[in-house]
Design an enzyme around this catalytic site. Structure first.
Site, PDB file in Angstrom:
ATOM      1  NE  ARG A   1      -2.235   2.118   3.208  1.00  0.00           N
ATOM      2  CZ  ARG A   1      -2.022   1.739   4.457  1.00  0.00           C
ATOM      3  NH1 ARG A   1      -2.441   0.565   4.898  1.00  0.00           N
ATOM      4  NH2 ARG A   1      -1.379   2.529   5.297  1.00  0.00           N
TER       5      ARG A   1
ATOM      6  CE1 TYR B   1     -12.902  10.334 -18.462  1.00  0.00           C
ATOM      7  CE2 TYR B   1     -12.604  10.709 -16.112  1.00  0.00           C
ATOM      8  CZ  TYR B   1     -12.982   9.890 -17.156  1.00  0.00           C
ATOM      9  OH  TYR B   1     -13.417   8.623 -16.891  1.00  0.00           O
TER      10      TYR B   1
ATOM     11  CG  ASP C   1      -5.397  14.100 -17.781  1.00  0.00           C
ATOM     12  OD1 ASP C   1      -4.769  13.392 -18.596  1.00  0.00           O
ATOM     13  OD2 ASP C   1      -6.463  13.731 -17.242  1.00  0.00           O
TER      14      ASP C   1
ATOM     15  CE  LYS D   1      -9.021   5.914 -20.131  1.00  0.00           C
ATOM     16  NZ  LYS D   1      -9.210   7.305 -19.766  1.00  0.00           N
TER      17      LYS D   1
END
Ligand SMILES: *Cc1c(COP(=O)(O)O)cnc(C)c1O
Length: 394
Positions: free
Chosen positions: A60, A114, A186, A211
């Protein structure tokens, strides 16, 4: 908690070529009998030296060796001091912003972003005491006009979804530098093969690794790259909020990444081929592709991007025409998301822009009948033939 200093990215001069980095990271001489492919370290925890005071390894925390290998490779691709992977592109977006912004701070965001990111800003940031103003990138003077004393960050996305606008990164970076504001970019639609925002003055890069980085439509992941201090702060938040990337997903992503540069070559070729074909087709009303001379940002795109990518917007006569075409496609699959080896097509009116009215969509340059095409890495002739047979049925 003091926000981290931003610092400049190190010069990329000593970096091997992007294909070499995609395969190897920074190449090193390997000891005899090393595995050619680094095995996945599918372990949540690690044996500690008794009495040792070093940092604990725990998956983690993002310090599992499989996660670290991947992060180093991505940092090198972006020309960043450091990088970290997270469980999704949205986790990367959220934690990158929270690493920079504090309650009382102000963020200027591009209007062309987005949908998930906009929801994050509208529904969560206000609640956290972070104010967000939206700038219309078509009116570049707005960036400066929206500045406040409390502005700590500017967020842009480029190229944009689904009309593939390419923002003038240099212009926004100059303003950010002048005013000491962090520029967060981004660049998911470009991948570091087509655009490395840090080379153009950005401070932090976010990518949805779901992506192009992974490229095989089988992993959800995200990454943040930037100065060591910003990434350290993202890692601090990762440990607290917990959106770690599973080692197996990190290993798959590293495998996908090896072919990033060569996949992008084909995505770029296919995007250009499909865009040119569509531009000449009598049943197509408009084509949105920054590689076409008629695109509003063609000049900026030529300057900023190494190539134009695999995403193409195609405007058909209306929703009935779009549905007719989608039903006839065989190579292209009708599915949201993008940037995998397989070609996909979707309708913004039913996916990313479904929260708007038809009139609002038309106002944004995506009237109903608009289809978004993600060109995969199939043979360009087959992509054109598939679209052609579908359109000729209209
Ligand atoms: C898909 C996408 C995201 C979100 O990424 P997930 O991996 O789905 O969380 C963010 N930004 C852009 C530009 C995207 O295309």
């Amino acid at each position: 908690m003091k926000p981290p200093p931003l610092g400049d990215p190190p010069p990329p001069a000593s970096r091997p070529g992007l294909s070499t980095v995609s395969v190897h990271g920074r190449p090193t001489t390997k000891p005899d009998w090393s595995p050619v492919v680094a095995p996945v370290v599918q372990s949540s925890t690690f044996v500690n030296p008794v009495g040792g005071e070093e940092e604990v390894l725990y998956t983690r925390y993002g310090n599992n060796p499989t996660q670290l290998d991947l992060a180093r490779k991505y940092a090198l691709l972006e020309g960043a001091e450091d990088a970290v992977f997270l469980g999704s592109g949205m986790a990367a977006t959220a934690l990158a912003h929270l690493a920079i912004l504090r309650p009382g701070d102000h963020l200027i965001a591009s209007k062309w972003i987005y949908g998930g990111t906009q929801k994050l800003f509208d529904e969560e940031f206000a609640r956290l005491g972070i104010a967000v103003s939206y700038a219309d990138p078509a009116q570049p003077r707005q960036w400066r006009r929206l500045l406040r004393k409390t502005t700590r960050g500017i967020f842009i996305e480029t190229p944009t979804n689904p009309v593939m606008r390419v923002l003038d990164l240099g212009l926004v970076a100059k303003l950010a530098k002048e005013t000491g504001v962090a520029l967060i970019v981004d660049a998911t639609f470009a991948s570091p093969i087509n655009l490395r925002p840090l080379e153009h003055g950005a401070d932090v890069v976010i990518t949805s690794a779901t992506k192009y980085l992974n490229g095989h439509s089988d992993v959800i992941a995200g990454a943040v790259a930037g100065s060591a201090s910003v990434v350290e702060e993202v890692i601090r938040l990762l440990r607290l909020y917990g959106p770690a990337l599973d080692p197996h997903a990190a290993w798959l992503l590293n495998r996908g990444l090896k072919t990033l540069a060569i996949r992008m070559e084909r995505h770029n070729t296919n995007g250009m081929t499909v865009a040119r074909w569509a531009d000449a087709h009598p049943r197509v009303q408009a084509v949105h592709y920054p590689g076409l001379p008629g695109h509003p940002d063609h000049a900026i795109a030529k300057d900023l991007l190494d190539d134009f990518g695999g995403m193409v917007g195609i405007q058909l006569d209306g929703p009935e025409a779009a549905e007719k075409v989608l039903r006839r496609l065989k190579v292209f699959m009708h599915a949201p998301s993008l940037a995998g080896v397989e070609s996909l097509v979707s309708e913004p009116r039913l996916t990313s822009h479904r929260h708007l009215t038809a009139a609002e969509r038309a106002d944004q340059g995506i009237p109903d009948g608009f289809i978004r095409v993600s060109c995969g890495i199939e043979d360009p002739d087959d992509l054109v033939a598939d679209l052609d047979q579908a359109l000729n049925a209209l």
